[in-house]
Design an enzyme around this catalytic site. Structure first.
Site, PDB file in Angstrom:
ATOM      1  N   THR A   1     -85.788  27.423 -25.912  1.00 21.66           N
ATOM      2  CA  THR A   1     -84.717  28.289 -26.397  1.00 21.66           C
ATOM      3  C   THR A   1     -84.358  27.880 -27.814  1.00 21.66           C
ATOM      4  OG1 THR A   1     -83.047  26.868 -25.363  1.00 21.66           O
ATOM      5  CG2 THR A   1     -83.850  28.740 -24.078  1.00 21.66           C
TER       6      THR A   1
ATOM      7  N   GLY B   1     -74.724  22.499 -14.572  1.00 20.12           N
ATOM      8  CA  GLY B   1     -75.119  23.074 -13.288  1.00 20.12           C
ATOM      9  C   GLY B   1     -74.157  24.158 -12.833  1.00 20.12           C
TER      10      GLY B   1
ATOM     11  N   GLY C   1     -65.474  29.045 -25.122  1.00 20.08           N
ATOM     12  CA  GLY C   1     -65.660  28.389 -23.834  1.00 20.08           C
ATOM     13  C   GLY C   1     -67.063  28.591 -23.292  1.00 20.08           C
TER      14      GLY C   1
ATOM     15  N   ASP D   1     -64.039  20.656 -18.714  1.00 24.08           N
ATOM     16  CA  ASP D   1     -64.232  20.560 -20.161  1.00 24.08           C
ATOM     17  C   ASP D   1     -62.887  20.448 -20.877  1.00 24.08           C
ATOM     18  OD1 ASP D   1     -66.910  20.864 -19.658  1.00 24.08           O
ATOM     19  OD2 ASP D   1     -67.114  22.821 -20.647  1.00 24.08           O
TER      20      ASP D   1
ATOM     21  N   ASP E   1     -76.837  27.407 -20.758  1.00 27.57           N
ATOM     22  CA  ASP E   1     -76.572  27.524 -19.316  1.00 27.57           C
ATOM     23  C   ASP E   1     -76.628  28.988 -18.881  1.00 27.57           C
ATOM     24  OD1 ASP E   1     -76.088  24.811 -19.555  1.00 27.57           O
ATOM     25  OD2 ASP E   1     -73.926  25.101 -19.762  1.00 27.57           O
TER      26      ASP E   1
ATOM     27  N   THR F   1     -71.205  27.080 -26.968  1.00 24.75           N
ATOM     28  CA  THR F   1     -71.141  26.240 -25.762  1.00 24.75           C
ATOM     29  C   THR F   1     -71.522  27.070 -24.535  1.00 24.75           C
ATOM     30  OG1 THR F   1     -69.248  25.133 -26.773  1.00 24.75           O
ATOM     31  CG2 THR F   1     -69.692  24.640 -24.442  1.00 24.75           C
TER      32      THR F   1
HETATM   33  O1  RIB Z   1     -73.750  23.204 -21.665  1.00 24.79           O
HETATM   34  C1  RIB Z   1     -72.365  23.138 -21.808  1.00 24.79           C
HETATM   35  C2  RIB Z   1     -71.786  22.136 -20.866  1.00 24.79           C
HETATM   36  O2  RIB Z   1     -72.257  20.856 -21.204  1.00 24.79           O
HETATM   37  C3  RIB Z   1     -70.281  22.019 -20.917  1.00 24.79           C
HETATM   38  O3  RIB Z   1     -69.638  22.913 -20.039  1.00 24.79           O
HETATM   39  C4  RIB Z   1     -70.039  20.554 -20.611  1.00 24.79           C
HETATM   40  O4  RIB Z   1     -69.391  20.332 -19.391  1.00 24.79           O
HETATM   41  C5  RIB Z   1     -71.397  19.892 -20.646  1.00 24.79           C
HETATM   42  O5  RIB Z   1     -71.865  19.660 -19.384  1.00 24.79           O
END
Ligand code: RIB
Length: 320
Positions: A223, A50, A290, A22, A255, A251
């Protein structure tokens, strides 16, 4: 049962997903088309939906294997070293000669919102065969996948995993179009609100989630950022609130949610209880800059489960 004690045997987690470097630009705001903004600061971080999901589950103590690809270059090798440091089994992350490691430009504004553009690079070389090799090696557990790999590879891999008895979590991110193709019954889909609209063409969240759950004959967990999440299956609709968070960067919140959800399911938690835990983990992740820096350890997650904490978000933060 506490979050640290599984109800029965713990199942392995496999993530079939992307890995990126990133390039994070922290800026006052996100530029409009044709506009230039010159006030950003830049940092390089590890990302990819992932790999982020794998790290989120590993931080909680999960046994996690990542299937992905990097470029056969210094960035790829550094990404693998980082996965080692996070305790993610990366023996099935291939180094490919034909493309560089995936790259994402992540622009984060002063409110913590982001805009992301991805160059897939080596991720485009990942195939369903890469997962098939793992399914023969590892006892059936929980598979997590996302849409940052070639979609045909994802659909085929999901079919193989479901047929082999794996529980499958499909994080349809990013999603820009209606969901097409055959998906095996019983999968758990985890779109955010934008993805839910793109996948279904329906703007009302509960109606869209019901529509998607019917289409895939499975469960949908939508979500909703600071609003938490909603769990929808044939016979059930449950809304789960997000705790208060002082969000600085959303961000990777989605995930974190998916990684934590997989960790919970691998330990035998009921789906709604698992979503409650995953919402808390995602909320925690937004309090740091991050994609991965704010992903909680089990100790940090447990500390945030204090029932005295406010239940409803007031100032942002949650899985999006
Ligand atoms: O969901 C966030 C992610 O989306 C970032 O880390 C970036 O690499 C994109 O894949």
């Amino acid at each position: 049962m506490t979050w640290g004690e599984p109800s029965a045997g713990v199942r392995p987690i496999v993530v079939f997903g992307s890995l990126n470097q990133d390039v994070r630009l922290a800026s006052s705001r996100i530029a409009r088309p044709g506009e230039t903004i010159g006030d950003a600061s830049m940092t390089l971080r590890w990302g990819g939906k992932g790999a982020n999901q794998a790290v989120a589950a590993a931080r909680l103590g999960g046994e996690v294997l990542l299937v992905s690809a990097v470029g056969d270059d210094s960035i790829g090798r550094a990404a693998l070293a980082d996965l080692d440091a996070e305790g993610v089994d990366r023996r099935h992350v291939r180094a490919v000669a034909e493309a560089p490691t995936g790259t994402a430009v992540v622009i984060v504004d002063a409110a913590g919102d982001n805009a992301i553009t991805v160059a897939p690079g080596a991720n485009a070389a990942v195939s369903a065969d890469d997962l098939a090799a793992v399914l023969g090696e590892v006892p059936a557990g929980v598979l997590v996948t996302c849409f940052e790999l070639p979609i045909d590879a994802v659909r085929t891999a999901v079919g193989h995993a479901a047929a082999a008895g794996w529980e499958v979590i499909v994080n349809p991110a990013p999603a820009a179009d209606p969901l097409v193709g055959e998906w095996p019954d019983g999968c758990l889909f985890t779109p955010n609100a934008h993805e839910l609209v793109a996948l279904t063409g329906t703007t009302d969240v509960e109606r869209a989630a019901r529509q998607l759950a019917a289409q895939v004959n499975g469960t949908v967990v939508a979500t909703l950022g600071a609003e938490g999440a909603v769990v929808v299956s044939n016979d059930r609709v449950e809304w789960v609130a997000a705790p208060r968070a002082a969000a600085v960067d959303t961000t990777g919140a989605g995930d974190t949610f998916n990684g934590a959800l997989a960790w919970c399911r691998a330990r035998g938690m009921d789906i709604v209880e698992a979503v409650r835990v995953a919402v808390v983990a995602a909320s925690a992740s937004t309090e740091h800059e991050g994609a991965r820096e704010g992903m909680p350890t089990l100790e940090q997650l447990t500390a945030r489960s204090d029932p005295g904490r406010p239940a409803r978000a007031a100032d942002g933060g949650g899985p999006s």
